[in-house]
Enzyme design. Structure first.
Site, short mmCIF file in Angstrom:
data_model
loop_
_atom_site.label_atom_id
_atom_site.label_comp_id
_atom_site.label_asym_id
_atom_site.label_seq_id
_atom_site.Cartn_x
_atom_site.Cartn_y
_atom_site.Cartn_z
N CYS A 1 -4.88 5.38 20.50
CA CYS A 1 -4.84 4.29 21.50
C CYS A 1 -3.41 3.79 21.71
CB CYS A 1 -5.74 3.13 21.07
SG CYS A 1 -5.15 2.20 19.64
N TYR B 1 0.81 -1.22 0.00
CA TYR B 1 0.00 0.00 0.00
C TYR B 1 0.84 1.27 0.00
CZ TYR B 1 -4.29 -2.50 -0.06
OH TYR B 1 -5.32 -3.30 -0.48
N CYS C 1 -7.44 2.92 12.61
CA CYS C 1 -6.87 2.02 13.62
C CYS C 1 -7.51 0.65 13.52
CB CYS C 1 -7.09 2.62 15.02
SG CYS C 1 -6.34 1.61 16.31
N ARG D 1 1.72 1.86 -3.47
CA ARG D 1 0.59 2.38 -4.28
C ARG D 1 0.28 3.83 -3.90
NH1 ARG D 1 -3.98 -1.64 -3.80
NH2 ARG D 1 -5.05 -0.20 -5.20
N CYS E 1 -11.01 0.94 19.26
CA CYS E 1 -10.57 2.30 18.91
C CYS E 1 -11.14 2.70 17.56
CB CYS E 1 -9.03 2.33 18.86
SG CYS E 1 -8.37 3.95 18.39
N HIS F 1 -14.76 1.71 -2.75
CA HIS F 1 -13.74 0.86 -2.11
C HIS F 1 -12.77 1.65 -1.26
CE1 HIS F 1 -14.56 -2.18 -5.57
NE2 HIS F 1 -15.46 -2.25 -4.62
C1 BV8 Z 1 -18.24 -7.85 -0.27
C2 BV8 Z 1 -9.75 -1.75 -2.67
C3 BV8 Z 1 -19.68 -8.75 1.38
C4 BV8 Z 1 -8.47 -2.39 -2.22
C5 BV8 Z 1 -10.93 -3.43 -3.96
C6 BV8 Z 1 -20.53 -12.02 -5.90
C7 BV8 Z 1 -19.98 -12.80 -6.89
C8 BV8 Z 1 -18.63 -13.11 -6.88
C9 BV8 Z 1 -17.80 -12.65 -5.85
C10 BV8 Z 1 -18.35 -11.89 -4.87
C11 BV8 Z 1 -19.70 -11.55 -4.89
N1 BV8 Z 1 -19.96 -10.78 -3.79
C12 BV8 Z 1 -18.82 -10.61 -3.10
C13 BV8 Z 1 -17.82 -11.28 -3.72
C14 BV8 Z 1 -16.44 -11.38 -3.27
C15 BV8 Z 1 -15.59 -10.21 -3.72
C16 BV8 Z 1 -15.37 -10.22 -5.20
O1 BV8 Z 1 -16.05 -9.52 -5.93
N2 BV8 Z 1 -14.40 -11.00 -5.62
C17 BV8 Z 1 -14.04 -11.02 -7.03
C18 BV8 Z 1 -12.51 -11.07 -7.16
C19 BV8 Z 1 -14.69 -12.21 -7.68
N3 BV8 Z 1 -16.14 -8.94 -3.31
C20 BV8 Z 1 -15.87 -8.50 -2.08
O2 BV8 Z 1 -15.21 -9.10 -1.29
C21 BV8 Z 1 -16.45 -7.14 -1.72
N4 BV8 Z 1 -17.06 -7.24 -0.43
O3 BV8 Z 1 -18.89 -8.26 -1.17
O4 BV8 Z 1 -18.54 -7.96 1.05
C22 BV8 Z 1 -19.91 -8.49 2.80
C23 BV8 Z 1 -21.15 -7.97 3.19
C24 BV8 Z 1 -21.39 -7.76 4.53
C25 BV8 Z 1 -20.40 -8.04 5.48
C26 BV8 Z 1 -19.16 -8.52 5.08
C27 BV8 Z 1 -18.92 -8.77 3.72
C28 BV8 Z 1 -15.34 -6.11 -1.57
C29 BV8 Z 1 -14.69 -5.86 -2.88
C30 BV8 Z 1 -13.73 -4.67 -2.77
C31 BV8 Z 1 -12.30 -5.14 -2.86
N5 BV8 Z 1 -11.40 -3.99 -2.87
N6 BV8 Z 1 -10.18 -2.33 -3.93
C32 BV8 Z 1 -7.33 -2.05 -3.12
O5 BV8 Z 1 -7.51 -1.35 -4.13
O6 BV8 Z 1 -6.21 -2.49 -2.80
S1 BV8 Z 1 -11.34 -4.09 -5.45
C33 BV8 Z 1 -10.07 -3.67 -6.50
O7 BV8 Z 1 -10.10 -4.61 -7.55
C34 BV8 Z 1 -10.28 -2.36 -7.17
O8 BV8 Z 1 -10.83 -1.38 -6.34
C35 BV8 Z 1 -11.19 -2.68 -8.30
O9 BV8 Z 1 -12.51 -2.57 -7.91
C36 BV8 Z 1 -10.92 -4.12 -8.54
C37 BV8 Z 1 -10.21 -4.28 -9.84
O10 BV8 Z 1 -11.21 -4.09 -10.78
P1 BV8 Z 1 -11.03 -3.02 -11.94
O11 BV8 Z 1 -11.02 -1.66 -11.36
O12 BV8 Z 1 -12.05 -3.35 -12.93
O13 BV8 Z 1 -9.57 -3.25 -12.49
P2 BV8 Z 1 -9.07 -4.45 -13.37
O14 BV8 Z 1 -7.59 -4.39 -13.33
O15 BV8 Z 1 -9.79 -5.70 -12.99
O16 BV8 Z 1 -9.57 -4.08 -14.84
C38 BV8 Z 1 -9.04 -2.95 -15.49
C39 BV8 Z 1 -9.92 -2.74 -16.70
O17 BV8 Z 1 -9.50 -1.57 -17.37
C40 BV8 Z 1 -9.84 -3.87 -17.71
O18 BV8 Z 1 -11.12 -4.13 -18.21
C41 BV8 Z 1 -8.93 -3.30 -18.80
O19 BV8 Z 1 -9.26 -3.81 -20.06
C42 BV8 Z 1 -9.28 -1.84 -18.74
N7 BV8 Z 1 -8.22 -0.92 -19.16
C43 BV8 Z 1 -6.88 -1.04 -18.96
N8 BV8 Z 1 -6.26 0.07 -19.44
C44 BV8 Z 1 -7.24 0.90 -19.91
C45 BV8 Z 1 -8.49 0.27 -19.74
N9 BV8 Z 1 -9.65 0.83 -20.11
C46 BV8 Z 1 -9.58 2.06 -20.69
N10 BV8 Z 1 -8.42 2.72 -20.89
C47 BV8 Z 1 -7.24 2.18 -20.52
N11 BV8 Z 1 -6.09 2.86 -20.73
#
Ligand code: BV8
Length: 314
Positions: free
Chosen positions: A211, A68, A130, A71, A135, A122
């Site tokens: 804390c 992090y 914390c 990043r 806390c 997100h």
């Molecule tokens: C939750 C912060 C419940 C951290 C992030 C239902 C079905 C399946 C799975 C699940 C579901 N419900 C929940 C899940 C589990 C999980 C999930 O979705 N897993 C996935 C992997 C299958 N979801 C969760 O855990 C979520 N929580 O549901 O909680 C709950 C409810 C009550 C109580 C407790 C729990 C939480 C999800 C949040 C995770 N945190 N980010 C950090 O950043 O370090 S997600 C993180 O990955 C990013 O924020 C982002 O959202 C994601 C990546 O996705 P993208 O942004 O789309 O990026 P990616 O690289 O994948 O794609 C890039 C795109 O850009 C591509 O299409 C590419 O072609 C394109 N591109 C590239 N260059 C360009 C371009 N386009 C245009 N121009 C360019 N130049």
């Protein structure tokens, strides 16, 4: 057959009031920030989604903080691109337009996107909080880089790697320096797995000033964690207010839920969908129809282009 005709899109855009945008890492790719899947979603040899979890932080808070801190550093050294500015301009001209971003890099905020029309699904790299159960300390807009001295990006390699029999420590270090081309004193690219990362003692990591005990963590939503309820509630209420004219889906692989689910929800409220993505196949959940658009290419170029009829030149 889905359209890629900017003219018909512009006509619809000009007649649209209730517009929603869902942003992903691809919108910040033009600012030089790696996407989650761009490089196969790896950070060093780790799958980024495996580092973005409470379990990873519990097990290896130093490794997760190095991920992090890197990043944060990259985001602070990046600049918003024309796509961020174009969406900010659209928000300034249309108060019924809202942006939902999955990104935590802060670039939409730095493009002066009206904050009451920007919803962080997100969290944010620059909020820290914390981890002590009792806390509630957190702070926003913490742009310190590095957040603690121990997390500074190294300018030279740590102690020479343990040398094998046939090499002295100096020879081993020299060969590693040569391999990394890091003769001069520049920041190492610690996302490169060839750079050895020194494990960090827990007490060197960011600690809570309130804390005094708890480790601080990045204020982002990790996999397995719930999204901010106030954000989910806001979006639900906004969607209930009536028909949606247009949904922009920009730079996202639409794989992460529940964020990716908003496209289908908007479609069920009458929205026509416009996808902007470098990969023509990443068009989100559900099928685009002849009422929708898919613009393939760099969001940094395409977004200002397709919004021009309403926002003018960016
Ligand atoms: C939750 C912060 C419940 C951290 C992030 C239902 C079905 C399946 C799975 C699940 C579901 N419900 C929940 C899940 C589990 C999980 C999930 O979705 N897993 C996935 C992997 C299958 N979801 C969760 O855990 C979520 N929580 O549901 O909680 C709950 C409810 C009550 C109580 C407790 C729990 C939480 C999800 C949040 C995770 N945190 N980010 C950090 O950043 O370090 S997600 C993180 O990955 C990013 O924020 C982002 O959202 C994601 C990546 O996705 P993208 O942004 O789309 O990026 P990616 O690289 O994948 O794609 C890039 C795109 O850009 C591509 O299409 C590419 O072609 C394109 N591109 C590239 N260059 C360009 C371009 N386009 C245009 N121009 C360019 N130049």
């Amino acid at each position: 057959m889905v359209s890629s005709d900017v003219r018909t899109f512009s006509e619809h855009l000009k007649g649209s009031k209730r517009i929603m945008a869902l942003l992903g890492a691809g919108i910040s790719a033009a600012s030089g920030l790696p996407t989650f899947r761009g490089a196969g979603g790896l950070w060093r040899s780790y799958d980024a989604t495996e580092l973005a979890t409470p379990e990873a932080f519990e097990a290896n808070p130093d490794l997760v903080w190095q991920f992090y801190s890197y990043r944060r550093h990259m985001a602070l050294n990046a600049k918003p691109n024309p796509a961020h500015y174009a969406l900010a301009e659209l928000a300034k001209r249309n108060k019924e337009f809202i942006t939902l971003t999955q990104n935590v890099d802060g670039l939409s905020q730095r493009a002066n996107h009206p904050l009451d029309q920007l919803h962080l699904l997100h969290g944010n790299l620059f909020t820290v909080k914390c981890t002590s159960f009792y806390c509630n300390y957190f702070r926003e807009n913490d742009f310190t880089d590095p957040i603690v001295p121990a997390l500074a990006i190294p300018k030279n390699l740590p102690e020479p790697p343990p040398y094998s029999d046939d090499k002295t420590a100096e020879e081993a270090s020299e060969s590693l320096q040569n391999a990394m081309g890091t003769g001069e004193q520049t920041e190492l690219d610690i996302s490169d797995e060839r750079i050895p990362l020194a494990p960090l003692e827990r007490e060197l990591l960011p600690h809570c000033p309130e804390c005094k005990e708890g480790l601080l963590r990045p204020g982002v939503v990790w996999f397995g964690e719930a999204l901010p309820s106030h954000t989910l509630d806001f979006v639900d209420d906004w969607m209930k207010e009536g028909r949606i004219d247009l949904m922009l889906v920009i730079g996202t692989s639409s794989r992460v839920m529940p964020a990716a689910g908003y496209t289908e929800m908007a479609r069920s409220k009458g929205a026509r969908i416009a996808v902007v993505n470098m990969d023509g196949k990443d068009t989100g959940p559900g099928k685009l129809t002849s009422q929708d658009w898919s613009f393939q290419g760099d969001a940094g170029v395409l977004v200002p282009e397709i919004l021009k009829s309403v926002i003018g030149e960016i």
